[in-house]
Design a protein around this motif. Sequence first.
Motif, PDB file in Angstrom:
ATOM      1  N   VAL A  64      42.697 -19.921 -39.557  1.00  0.00           N
ATOM      2  CA  VAL A  64      42.685 -18.947 -40.660  1.00  0.00           C
ATOM      3  C   VAL A  64      42.641 -19.698 -42.002  1.00  0.00           C
ATOM      4  O   VAL A  64      41.990 -19.267 -42.964  1.00  0.00           O
ATOM      5  CB  VAL A  64      43.946 -18.048 -40.602  1.00  0.00           C
ATOM      6  N   THR A 106      50.305 -15.084 -34.513  1.00  0.00           N
ATOM      7  CA  THR A 106      50.340 -16.201 -35.470  1.00  0.00           C
ATOM      8  C   THR A 106      49.249 -16.012 -36.522  1.00  0.00           C
ATOM      9  O   THR A 106      49.496 -16.130 -37.731  1.00  0.00           O
ATOM     10  CB  THR A 106      50.136 -17.551 -34.738  1.00  0.00           C
ATOM     11  N   GLU A 107      48.052 -15.692 -36.033  1.00  0.00           N
ATOM     12  CA  GLU A 107      46.919 -15.453 -36.928  1.00  0.00           C
ATOM     13  C   GLU A 107      47.251 -14.352 -37.946  1.00  0.00           C
ATOM     14  O   GLU A 107      47.057 -14.531 -39.155  1.00  0.00           O
ATOM     15  CB  GLU A 107      45.759 -14.951 -36.072  1.00  0.00           C
ATOM     16  N   THR A 108      47.781 -13.233 -37.420  1.00  0.00           N
ATOM     17  CA  THR A 108      48.127 -12.103 -38.289  1.00  0.00           C
ATOM     18  C   THR A 108      49.179 -12.517 -39.315  1.00  0.00           C
ATOM     19  O   THR A 108      49.074 -12.201 -40.504  1.00  0.00           O
ATOM     20  CB  THR A 108      48.682 -10.926 -37.435  1.00  0.00           C
ATOM     21  N   GLN A 139      47.709 -14.645 -42.032  1.00  0.00           N
ATOM     22  CA  GLN A 139      46.923 -13.774 -42.933  1.00  0.00           C
ATOM     23  C   GLN A 139      47.843 -13.067 -43.913  1.00  0.00           C
ATOM     24  O   GLN A 139      47.566 -12.989 -45.108  1.00  0.00           O
ATOM     25  CB  GLN A 139      46.174 -12.702 -42.121  1.00  0.00           C
ATOM     26  N   ALA A 175      49.075 -16.466 -30.064  1.00  0.00           N
ATOM     27  CA  ALA A 175      48.016 -16.838 -31.014  1.00  0.00           C
ATOM     28  C   ALA A 175      47.652 -15.690 -31.969  1.00  0.00           C
ATOM     29  O   ALA A 175      47.528 -15.899 -33.175  1.00  0.00           O
ATOM     30  CB  ALA A 175      46.782 -17.310 -30.261  1.00  0.00           C
ATOM     31  N   THR A 176      47.483 -14.490 -31.425  1.00  0.00           N
ATOM     32  CA  THR A 176      47.049 -13.363 -32.270  1.00  0.00           C
ATOM     33  C   THR A 176      48.092 -13.048 -33.337  1.00  0.00           C
ATOM     34  O   THR A 176      47.763 -12.862 -34.514  1.00  0.00           O
ATOM     35  CB  THR A 176      46.796 -12.105 -31.398  1.00  0.00           C
ATOM     36  N   ALA A 224      45.199 -21.512 -33.891  1.00  0.00           N
ATOM     37  CA  ALA A 224      44.727 -20.200 -34.366  1.00  0.00           C
ATOM     38  C   ALA A 224      45.183 -19.981 -35.804  1.00  0.00           C
ATOM     39  O   ALA A 224      44.425 -19.475 -36.644  1.00  0.00           O
ATOM     40  CB  ALA A 224      45.260 -19.097 -33.458  1.00  0.00           C
ATOM     41  N   GLY A 225      46.412 -20.378 -36.097  1.00  0.00           N
ATOM     42  CA  GLY A 225      46.928 -20.257 -37.467  1.00  0.00           C
ATOM     43  C   GLY A 225      46.155 -21.149 -38.427  1.00  0.00           C
ATOM     44  O   GLY A 225      45.761 -20.726 -39.522  1.00  0.00           O
TER      45      GLY A 225
END
Length: 209
Positions: A74, A18-20, A23, A15-16, A70-71
Motif C-alpha cells: 500500500v 493489514t492493508e485496510t 490505508q 493481510a486484508t 501487503a501493508g
Amino acid sequence: MLREEIREHVILGHATETETGVQELLTAQVSVDEIIQQVLVPAMAVVGEKFRRNEIFVPEMLIAARAMQAGLAVLEPLILQTGRQYMGRVVIGTVKGDLHDIGKKLVATMLQGAGWEVIDLGVDVAPEKFLQAVKEHKPEVVGLSALLTTTMPNMKATIELLKEEGVRDQVHVMVGGAPVTEKFAKEVGADGFAADAGEAVEKCAAFVV
Ligand code: B1M
C-alpha cells in the motif's frame, strides 16, 4: 483502526485487514515513515520474538510476512513518488542461503524513491551472481543483505570474489540486515553499513557526493 490493532493483524497474518488498516492511517495523514517504523516493523519484531520462544513456527512466520508485505505494498507507490535527481545505480540482493526478502525490498524501494536505479537480484544470491551483475550493470553501489548469522559469511565470500575478479575497487559495497553490525562490515571489507532503510539511503548518497 488503532495502530495496536494493525500490529496485531500483521502478527496474526491477516493481510486484508493489514492493508485496510494501513490505508486508514494514510487517510488520517499518518506519514509513511511512521507507519513503517511504528506499526509494521515492530509487528515483525514481535513475530520474531514469538518464533524465538517457540510460540509460533515457520508457517505462522511466513503468513505474518505476507501480511507485512501487503501493508508495505500500500505504501510503495507513495515511497516511489519522487522528484529527486538521478543518483546512480544500485545492485542489491539477499546473500546465498538466505530467503529473507522484506527488509531488502524495503531498502530497494526507499532507494528508488530517493532517485536510485535499483537492480534487485532477489534472495539466495550467490557471489557469482553479484559478480556478474556488477560486470554487466556497472553500479555505483552493491548492497548485500543478510538476516541469518549463518549466511553472514556469504557477504565476505561475495566481497572476496569481487576482489579476486578485479572489480572490487569499481563499486561501493554496503551491507545490512538485522544481525549485521558496523564492526562486522569493517571486518569483511565493506565500505558501509546501514541499520535500516533510511540509513541505507543516506549511506548510498554519501558514497557518490
Ligand atoms: Co526468519 N529468522 N527464518 N523467516 N525471520 C529471523 C531473521 C530470526 C531472527 C527469527 C528469530 O529466531 N527470532 C531468525 C534468525 C536467527 C539468526 O540467525 N540470528 C530466523 C530464522 C532462524 C529463520 C529460519 C532458519 C527458520 C527455520 O526454517 N527454522 C528460516 C531460514 C530460511 C532461509 O532464509 N534460508 C527463516 C524463514 C523465514 C520466513 C521465510 C518464514 C520469513 C521471511 C519471509 C520473507 O522475507 N519473504 C521469516 C521472517 C519473516 C523472519 C522475521 C520474523 C522478520 C524478518 C523481517 O522481515 N523483518 C525475523 C525476526 C526479526 O527480524 N526480528 C526472522 C522486517 C524487516 C523490515 O526488517 O529484515 O531486519 P529487516 O530489514 C531492515 C534492516 O535489517 C535493514 O533495513 C531493513 C528495513 O529497515 N536492512 C538493510 C536489511 N537489509 C539491508 C541491506 C542494507 C542495509 C540495511 O544494505 C544493503
